[in-house]
Scaffold this motif. Structure first.
Motif, PDB file in Angstrom:
ATOM      1  N   LEU A  14       0.812  -1.215   0.000  1.00 47.50           N
ATOM      2  CA  LEU A  14       0.000   0.000   0.000  1.00 47.50           C
ATOM      3  C   LEU A  14       0.846   1.267   0.000  1.00 47.50           C
ATOM      4  N   ASP A  15       2.048   1.166   0.522  1.00 49.50           N
ATOM      5  CA  ASP A  15       2.985   2.287   0.575  1.00 49.50           C
ATOM      6  C   ASP A  15       4.379   1.699   0.732  1.00 49.50           C
ATOM      7  N   GLU A  16       5.388   2.544   0.751  1.00 50.18           N
ATOM      8  CA  GLU A  16       6.768   2.053   0.826  1.00 50.18           C
ATOM      9  C   GLU A  16       7.041   1.262   2.105  1.00 50.18           C
ATOM     10  N   ASP A  17       6.303   1.555   3.172  1.00 49.78           N
ATOM     11  CA  ASP A  17       6.524   0.907   4.467  1.00 49.78           C
ATOM     12  C   ASP A  17       5.309   0.131   4.966  1.00 49.78           C
ATOM     13  N   ILE A  41       8.483  -9.195   3.394  1.00 52.68           N
ATOM     14  CA  ILE A  41       8.501  -7.872   4.023  1.00 52.68           C
ATOM     15  C   ILE A  41       9.854  -7.196   3.807  1.00 52.68           C
ATOM     16  N   VAL A  42      10.932  -7.924   4.074  1.00 55.43           N
ATOM     17  CA  VAL A  42      12.279  -7.368   3.930  1.00 55.43           C
ATOM     18  C   VAL A  42      12.559  -6.977   2.474  1.00 55.43           C
ATOM     19  N   ALA A  43      12.113  -7.796   1.547  1.00 57.71           N
ATOM     20  CA  ALA A  43      12.387  -7.557   0.126  1.00 57.71           C
ATOM     21  C   ALA A  43      11.564  -6.420  -0.472  1.00 57.71           C
ATOM     22  N   HIS A  44      10.395  -6.120   0.106  1.00 58.47           N
ATOM     23  CA  HIS A  44       9.484  -5.195  -0.561  1.00 58.47           C
ATOM     24  C   HIS A  44       9.129  -3.925   0.206  1.00 58.47           C
ATOM     25  N   LEU A  45       9.452  -3.873   1.491  1.00 63.38           N
ATOM     26  CA  LEU A  45       9.086  -2.704   2.288  1.00 63.38           C
ATOM     27  C   LEU A  45      10.314  -2.025   2.874  1.00 63.38           C
ATOM     28  N   GLN A  46      10.120  -0.753   3.204  1.00 68.54           N
ATOM     29  CA  GLN A  46      11.164  -0.001   3.891  1.00 68.54           C
ATOM     30  C   GLN A  46      10.875  -0.015   5.390  1.00 68.54           C
ATOM     31  N   ARG A  47      11.957  -0.061   6.183  1.00 67.84           N
ATOM     32  CA  ARG A  47      11.825  -0.030   7.634  1.00 67.84           C
ATOM     33  C   ARG A  47      11.564   1.381   8.108  1.00 67.84           C
ATOM     34  N   PRO A  48      10.834   1.548   9.203  1.00 65.72           N
ATOM     35  CA  PRO A  48      10.142   0.531   9.978  1.00 65.72           C
ATOM     36  C   PRO A  48       8.849   0.100   9.279  1.00 65.72           C
ATOM     37  N   TYR A  49       8.517  -1.167   9.429  1.00 59.84           N
ATOM     38  CA  TYR A  49       7.402  -1.780   8.717  1.00 59.84           C
ATOM     39  C   TYR A  49       6.080  -1.572   9.454  1.00 59.84           C
ATOM     40  N   LEU A  50       5.039  -1.336   8.652  1.00 60.99           N
ATOM     41  CA  LEU A  50       3.665  -1.253   9.148  1.00 60.99           C
ATOM     42  C   LEU A  50       2.878  -2.333   8.435  1.00 60.99           C
ATOM     43  N   LEU A  51       2.154  -3.156   9.194  1.00 57.31           N
ATOM     44  CA  LEU A  51       1.490  -4.322   8.610  1.00 57.31           C
ATOM     45  C   LEU A  51       0.001  -4.322   8.929  1.00 57.31           C
ATOM     46  N   LEU A  52      -0.787  -4.672   7.933  1.00 52.40           N
ATOM     47  CA  LEU A  52      -2.223  -4.836   8.090  1.00 52.40           C
ATOM     48  C   LEU A  52      -2.557  -6.278   7.739  1.00 52.40           C
ATOM     49  N   VAL A  53      -3.055  -7.020   8.714  1.00 52.84           N
ATOM     50  CA  VAL A  53      -3.450  -8.407   8.489  1.00 52.84           C
ATOM     51  C   VAL A  53      -4.971  -8.422   8.438  1.00 52.84           C
ATOM     52  N   HIS A  54      -5.484  -8.657   7.242  1.00 51.42           N
ATOM     53  CA  HIS A  54      -6.923  -8.598   6.986  1.00 51.42           C
ATOM     54  C   HIS A  54      -7.471 -10.020   7.046  1.00 51.42           C
ATOM     55  N   LYS A  55      -8.119 -10.338   8.151  1.00 49.04           N
ATOM     56  CA  LYS A  55      -8.537 -11.715   8.432  1.00 49.04           C
ATOM     57  C   LYS A  55      -9.947 -11.980   7.893  1.00 49.04           C
ATOM     58  N   VAL A  56     -10.068 -11.990   6.564  1.00 51.33           N
ATOM     59  CA  VAL A  56     -11.361 -12.279   5.939  1.00 51.33           C
ATOM     60  C   VAL A  56     -11.590 -13.777   5.796  1.00 51.33           C
ATOM     61  N   GLY A  70       5.837 -12.215  13.510  1.00 48.49           N
ATOM     62  CA  GLY A  70       6.062 -10.848  13.946  1.00 48.49           C
ATOM     63  C   GLY A  70       7.362 -10.585  14.658  1.00 48.49           C
ATOM     64  N   THR A  71       8.281 -11.537  14.682  1.00 44.77           N
ATOM     65  CA  THR A  71       9.551 -11.320  15.370  1.00 44.77           C
ATOM     66  C   THR A  71      10.601 -10.671  14.469  1.00 44.77           C
ATOM     67  N   LEU A  72      10.252 -10.403  13.252  1.00 40.63           N
ATOM     68  CA  LEU A  72      11.166  -9.739  12.327  1.00 40.63           C
ATOM     69  C   LEU A  72      11.535  -8.359  12.860  1.00 40.63           C
ATOM     70  N   LEU A  73      12.825  -8.081  12.940  1.00 36.92           N
ATOM     71  CA  LEU A  73      13.269  -6.763  13.382  1.00 36.92           C
ATOM     72  C   LEU A  73      12.777  -5.709  12.401  1.00 36.92           C
ATOM     73  N   GLY A  74      12.327  -4.609  12.936  1.00 39.70           N
ATOM     74  CA  GLY A  74      11.893  -3.509  12.082  1.00 39.70           C
ATOM     75  C   GLY A  74      10.390  -3.339  11.993  1.00 39.70           C
ATOM     76  N   ILE A  75       9.614  -4.290  12.532  1.00 47.68           N
ATOM     77  CA  ILE A  75       8.169  -4.116  12.531  1.00 47.68           C
ATOM     78  C   ILE A  75       7.827  -3.077  13.600  1.00 47.68           C
ATOM     79  N   LYS A  76       7.205  -1.995  13.171  1.00 45.50           N
ATOM     80  CA  LYS A  76       6.820  -0.947  14.116  1.00 45.50           C
ATOM     81  C   LYS A  76       5.421  -1.194  14.663  1.00 45.50           C
ATOM     82  N   ALA A  77       4.485  -1.560  13.776  1.00 48.38           N
ATOM     83  CA  ALA A  77       3.106  -1.739  14.218  1.00 48.38           C
ATOM     84  C   ALA A  77       2.386  -2.695  13.286  1.00 48.38           C
ATOM     85  N   ALA A  78       1.396  -3.384  13.858  1.00 50.61           N
ATOM     86  CA  ALA A  78       0.558  -4.292  13.074  1.00 50.61           C
ATOM     87  C   ALA A  78      -0.886  -4.105  13.501  1.00 50.61           C
TER      88      ALA A  78
END
Length: 141
Positions: A14-17, A41-56, A70-78
């Protein structure tokens, strides 16, 4: 917005991060899938990472993946978007597992609120080294 297909889910950049993930119906997440998720995540996003998990869709985690997710370093928020009480409970159980992670999370019942919260997390400064974990109250009745 760029769409990607992983072996078990769709990833939408959705965005760079910021990325949204929609896991396929009936998947059992295991360590190999968590590794694939983190590698994307590492290959496609810039740190710090913001994640949306859409549980449909309904899916579950094996025990090892619950503590590794979620233990990947650099995740700021989910943000987790859930639509049923069962989905909310299973998400809370997964998130309550002990893990070495310094990120915040919140559970929502709609995507727009989740995205707005992630935007606020992007703008927020570091949280003084504290792991701030919170969930919305009474999301699903």
């Amino acid at each position: 917005m760029e769409r990607y297909r992983l072996s078990f889910c769709n990833a939408i950049k959705l965005d760079e991060d910021l990325a949204e993930f929609i896991v396929d119906e009936g998947v059992e997440l295991n360590l190999a899938l968590v590794d694939e998720y983190h590698a994307w995540i590492v290959a496609h996003l810039q740190r710090p990472y913001l994640l949306l998990v859409h549980k449909v869709n309904a899916y579950h985690y094996d025990f090892a993946s619950q503590t590794a997710m979620g233990t990947l370093l650099g995740i700021k928020a989910a943000a987790f978007v859930v639509y049923t009480h069962i989905s909310q409970l299973t998400t809370q159980v997964m998130l309550s597992m002990p893990r070495d992670a310094d990120w915040v999370y919140r559970i929502f019942n709609n995507r727009d609120d989740a995205l707005m919260w992630l935007g606020m997390q992007r703008e927020s400064n570091d949280h003084d080294g504290k792991i701030l974990k919170s969930t919305s109250k009474s999301l699903i009745r």
